[in-house]
Design a protein around this motif. Structure first.
Motif, short mmCIF file in Angstrom:
data_model
loop_
_atom_site.label_atom_id
_atom_site.label_comp_id
_atom_site.label_asym_id
_atom_site.label_seq_id
_atom_site.Cartn_x
_atom_site.Cartn_y
_atom_site.Cartn_z
N ASP A 65 0.87 -1.18 0.00
CA ASP A 65 0.00 0.00 0.00
C ASP A 65 0.91 1.23 0.00
O ASP A 65 1.50 1.56 1.02
CB ASP A 65 -0.90 -0.01 1.24
N VAL A 66 1.03 1.90 -1.15
CA VAL A 66 1.95 3.04 -1.25
C VAL A 66 1.30 4.36 -0.85
O VAL A 66 1.89 5.42 -1.06
CB VAL A 66 2.59 3.14 -2.65
N SER A 67 0.13 4.31 -0.25
CA SER A 67 -0.47 5.54 0.28
C SER A 67 0.12 5.89 1.64
O SER A 67 -0.13 6.96 2.16
CB SER A 67 -2.00 5.41 0.37
N THR A 68 0.92 5.00 2.22
CA THR A 68 1.54 5.23 3.52
C THR A 68 3.04 5.49 3.33
O THR A 68 3.63 5.08 2.33
CB THR A 68 1.37 4.02 4.44
N ASN A 69 3.65 6.13 4.31
CA ASN A 69 5.10 6.36 4.25
C ASN A 69 5.87 5.05 4.26
O ASN A 69 6.88 4.91 3.58
CB ASN A 69 5.55 7.25 5.41
N THR A 70 5.41 4.09 5.05
CA THR A 70 6.06 2.78 5.08
C THR A 70 5.97 2.10 3.72
O THR A 70 6.95 1.53 3.23
CB THR A 70 5.42 1.89 6.17
N GLY A 71 4.80 2.15 3.10
CA GLY A 71 4.63 1.56 1.79
C GLY A 71 5.52 2.21 0.75
O GLY A 71 6.10 1.54 -0.12
N LYS A 72 5.66 3.52 0.81
CA LYS A 72 6.54 4.24 -0.12
C LYS A 72 7.99 3.82 0.08
O LYS A 72 8.73 3.64 -0.89
CB LYS A 72 6.38 5.75 0.06
N ALA A 73 8.39 3.63 1.33
CA ALA A 73 9.76 3.19 1.61
C ALA A 73 9.99 1.78 1.09
O ALA A 73 11.05 1.48 0.51
CB ALA A 73 10.04 3.26 3.11
N MET A 74 9.01 0.89 1.27
CA MET A 74 9.13 -0.48 0.77
C MET A 74 9.22 -0.49 -0.76
O MET A 74 10.04 -1.21 -1.34
CB MET A 74 7.94 -1.33 1.23
N TYR A 75 8.38 0.32 -1.40
CA TYR A 75 8.40 0.40 -2.86
C TYR A 75 9.75 0.93 -3.34
O TYR A 75 10.34 0.40 -4.29
CB TYR A 75 7.26 1.29 -3.35
N SER A 76 10.29 1.94 -2.68
CA SER A 76 11.60 2.49 -3.04
C SER A 76 12.70 1.43 -2.91
O SER A 76 13.57 1.32 -3.78
CB SER A 76 11.95 3.69 -2.17
N ALA A 77 12.66 0.67 -1.83
CA ALA A 77 13.66 -0.38 -1.61
C ALA A 77 13.55 -1.45 -2.70
O ALA A 77 14.57 -1.89 -3.24
CB ALA A 77 13.48 -1.00 -0.23
N ALA A 78 12.33 -1.85 -3.01
CA ALA A 78 12.13 -2.87 -4.05
C ALA A 78 12.59 -2.37 -5.41
O ALA A 78 13.24 -3.08 -6.17
CB ALA A 78 10.66 -3.28 -4.10
#
Length: 112
Positions: A65-78
């Motif tokens: 879920d990239v609507s959250t800061n955690t999700g954005k960080a996970m997407y960036s790492a991936a």
């Protein structure tokens, strides 16, 4: 000392059967596909995927879920790992709340 022995084994057994040990995960593996979907969702397919929950057994992909800061960080790492050809280790949440047939990601590890 005897008190320690009496309580240590039951506590160790309980901790070893926590729900996170039954979630889907990957060994160190490469990302095969990243799909950015409308509605703040990103799907990740890896070469290897161990123990997917029932809801993700057919598709065998993870969701963020990239609507959250955690999700954005996970997407960036991936995305960083995939663009550099690095392997990742992913641990799921043993549920498909973000998308009905893809497991929610709990942790992404990118060793450099």
């Amino acid at each position: 000392m005897r008190l320690f022995k009496v309580y240590f084994l039951p506590v160790a057994l309980i901790l070893s059967f926590s729900s996170s040990t039954h979630a889907g995960s990957t060994p160190l593996t490469k990302i095969e596909k990243i799909l950015v979907h409308e509605g703040d969702r990103v799907f990740i397919k890896t070469v290897d995927y161990l123990n997917p929950p029932d809801c993700a057994k057919e598709i065998k992909e993870f969701a963020i879920d990239v609507s959250t800061n955690t999700g954005k960080a996970m997407y960036s790492a991936a995305l960083a790992a995939a663009s550099q050809g690095k392997q990742v280790e992913i641990h799921g949440k043993h549920g498909c709340n973000y998308w009905g047939d893809r497991e929610d990601i709990n942790v992404i590890v990118v060793p450099f």
